[in-house]
Scaffold this active site. Sequence first.
Site, mmCIF file in Angstrom:
data_model
loop_
_atom_site.group_PDB
_atom_site.id
_atom_site.type_symbol
_atom_site.label_atom_id
_atom_site.label_comp_id
_atom_site.label_asym_id
_atom_site.label_seq_id
_atom_site.Cartn_x
_atom_site.Cartn_y
_atom_site.Cartn_z
ATOM 1 N N ASP A 198 0.847 -1.189 0.000
ATOM 2 C CA ASP A 198 0.000 0.000 0.000
ATOM 3 C C ASP A 198 0.884 1.241 0.000
ATOM 4 O O ASP A 198 1.982 1.245 0.582
ATOM 5 C CB ASP A 198 -0.912 0.000 1.223
ATOM 6 C CG ASP A 198 -2.000 -1.068 1.141
ATOM 7 O OD1 ASP A 198 -2.216 -1.606 0.040
ATOM 8 O OD2 ASP A 198 -2.607 -1.360 2.185
ATOM 9 N N ASP A 233 0.513 4.024 1.492
ATOM 10 C CA ASP A 233 0.531 4.817 2.725
ATOM 11 C C ASP A 233 1.249 4.124 3.872
ATOM 12 O O ASP A 233 1.150 4.548 5.015
ATOM 13 C CB ASP A 233 -0.901 5.159 3.164
ATOM 14 C CG ASP A 233 -1.781 3.927 3.332
ATOM 15 O OD1 ASP A 233 -1.280 2.802 3.138
ATOM 16 O OD2 ASP A 233 -2.973 4.095 3.657
ATOM 17 N N TRP A 242 -13.479 -1.551 0.065
ATOM 18 C CA TRP A 242 -12.498 -1.780 1.119
ATOM 19 C C TRP A 242 -12.708 -3.104 1.822
ATOM 20 O O TRP A 242 -13.817 -3.483 2.167
ATOM 21 C CB TRP A 242 -12.583 -0.640 2.138
ATOM 22 C CG TRP A 242 -11.674 -0.810 3.300
ATOM 23 C CD1 TRP A 242 -10.346 -0.506 3.368
ATOM 24 C CD2 TRP A 242 -12.021 -1.374 4.563
ATOM 25 N NE1 TRP A 242 -9.846 -0.843 4.602
ATOM 26 C CE2 TRP A 242 -10.850 -1.368 5.362
ATOM 27 C CE3 TRP A 242 -13.215 -1.872 5.107
ATOM 28 C CZ2 TRP A 242 -10.834 -1.843 6.668
ATOM 29 C CZ3 TRP A 242 -13.199 -2.351 6.404
ATOM 30 C CH2 TRP A 242 -12.018 -2.333 7.177
ATOM 31 N N GLU A 261 -10.127 -8.665 0.641
ATOM 32 C CA GLU A 261 -9.224 -9.325 -0.309
ATOM 33 C C GLU A 261 -8.013 -9.934 0.386
ATOM 34 O O GLU A 261 -7.525 -11.007 -0.003
ATOM 35 C CB GLU A 261 -8.793 -8.350 -1.413
ATOM 36 C CG GLU A 261 -7.678 -7.386 -1.064
ATOM 37 C CD GLU A 261 -8.120 -6.246 -0.161
ATOM 38 O OE1 GLU A 261 -7.234 -5.574 0.396
ATOM 39 O OE2 GLU A 261 -9.335 -6.020 -0.023
ATOM 40 N N ASP A 262 -7.487 -9.275 1.427
ATOM 41 C CA ASP A 262 -6.321 -9.819 2.110
ATOM 42 C C ASP A 262 -6.664 -11.099 2.875
ATOM 43 O O ASP A 262 -5.840 -12.015 2.976
ATOM 44 C CB ASP A 262 -5.705 -8.779 3.053
ATOM 45 C CG ASP A 262 -6.744 -8.091 3.909
ATOM 46 O OD1 ASP A 262 -7.946 -8.333 3.695
ATOM 47 O OD2 ASP A 262 -6.361 -7.297 4.791
ATOM 48 N N MET A 316 1.757 4.550 9.172
ATOM 49 C CA MET A 316 0.780 4.821 8.129
ATOM 50 C C MET A 316 0.609 6.326 7.961
ATOM 51 O O MET A 316 0.506 7.064 8.946
ATOM 52 C CB MET A 316 -0.572 4.170 8.456
ATOM 53 C CG MET A 316 -1.690 4.558 7.500
ATOM 54 S SD MET A 316 -3.243 3.710 7.840
ATOM 55 C CE MET A 316 -2.912 2.131 7.078
ATOM 56 N N HIS A 363 -4.903 9.766 6.231
ATOM 57 C CA HIS A 363 -5.638 10.305 5.091
ATOM 58 C C HIS A 363 -7.127 10.108 5.320
ATOM 59 O O HIS A 363 -7.543 9.288 6.157
ATOM 60 C CB HIS A 363 -5.223 9.609 3.796
ATOM 61 C CG HIS A 363 -5.366 8.106 3.845
ATOM 62 N ND1 HIS A 363 -6.545 7.456 3.609
ATOM 63 C CD2 HIS A 363 -4.459 7.136 4.145
ATOM 64 C CE1 HIS A 363 -6.371 6.153 3.734
ATOM 65 N NE2 HIS A 363 -5.121 5.925 4.060
ATOM 66 N N ARG A 407 -10.656 8.705 4.144
ATOM 67 C CA ARG A 407 -11.059 7.535 3.352
ATOM 68 C C ARG A 407 -11.679 7.976 2.043
ATOM 69 O O ARG A 407 -12.500 8.894 1.989
ATOM 70 C CB ARG A 407 -12.034 6.669 4.133
ATOM 71 C CG ARG A 407 -12.597 5.495 3.322
ATOM 72 C CD ARG A 407 -13.276 4.472 4.184
ATOM 73 N NE ARG A 407 -12.291 3.782 5.014
ATOM 74 C CZ ARG A 407 -12.628 2.836 5.889
ATOM 75 N NH1 ARG A 407 -13.892 2.488 6.052
ATOM 76 N NH2 ARG A 407 -11.705 2.248 6.612
#
Length: 369
Positions: free
Chosen positions: A213, A215, A275, A278-279, A305, A308, A310
């Site tokens: 990712d 971030d 969101w 998937e992981d 991280m 930010h 969303r």
Amino acid sequence: MSRLLGGTLERVCKAVLLLCLLHFLVAVILYFDVYAQHLAFFSRFSAHGPARAFHPAASSTTNCSRPNATAPSSGLPEAPSARPGPTAPVLPPCPDSPPGLVGRLLIEFTSSMPLERVQRENPGVLLGGRYTPPDCTPAQTVAVIIPFRHREHHLHYWLHYLHPILRRQRLRYGIYVINQHGEDTFNRAKLLNVGFLEALKEDATYDCFIFSDVDLVPMDDRNLYRCGDQPRHFAIAMDKFGFRLPYAGYFGGVSGLSKAQFLKINGFPNEYWGWGGEDDDIFNRISLTGMKISRPDIRIGRYRMIKHDRDKHNEPNPQRFTKIQNTKLTMKRDGIGSVRYQVLEVSRQPLFTNITVDIGRPPSWPPRG
């Protein structure tokens, strides 16, 4: 008087005789010296053969005993036979434990980070974000894949920290930013599949893939971005989770798989729009194929991280829990073999390769209620 004259004449004759003898000796010495020089000259001549300054006119036909032989195009001096030029030195293998690592790093996101500054800090990085250590030969070629949309600010920080880290780790690597076109719902895993395929199109020698990712920045450069015998989860202690795993099966953030491992699980799922989920599906795929997940020591697996807001187009997938429970049924048909996309642009920037793709639109979900 006559006796005196006779003695003088005798001495003169002896002097002339001695002079003639001396002249004779000098002549003999010079003769043998010249003879020796001529002999050496002709010996060299006969040993190397007569020099030919030009292609002989009487034999200007092509020597067709050699494949692809061609006749000389002009009466230029014959080119000397090809001699092997200086070969590049054979570099030793890169060490398993690179000597230039720093350890714990101070990571902050408050100062301005223009790309020009990052480029000046990394003069050895080539166009497209490629780098090869100049003093050793790495065991792997690593492609770092970043799913991306509207995060330029984060990308600048990521490049600022990761390029020096990867260089100190003596990696041969390339950075690929896979940019989702349009404003439809984000699909992280599908973008990672695209990155895997597009990186191999550019360099078929990639044998290790790091999926990160944009971030997340590692806080310790001893967390080596390499692939091993088992899939690896790098981001095991994020600050947003209190520097611990949120749950045992978590495989998000930053992970690494070899090419063979990635193909063994049929890549990542393409049907997780929005969101989350998937992981966990990837974790299930790894478990179902009999592999185990390796992790670094928690002391070096820490990440910060970049905060930010969303993305409004990255809302939670309402069907993710049902999909996760059916990984065994879906992993063979949904993965790297079924991904569909269109590449819109490939742009090789000084610090990374940007690949903008159209990955389609999500299916219509039934309303929750």
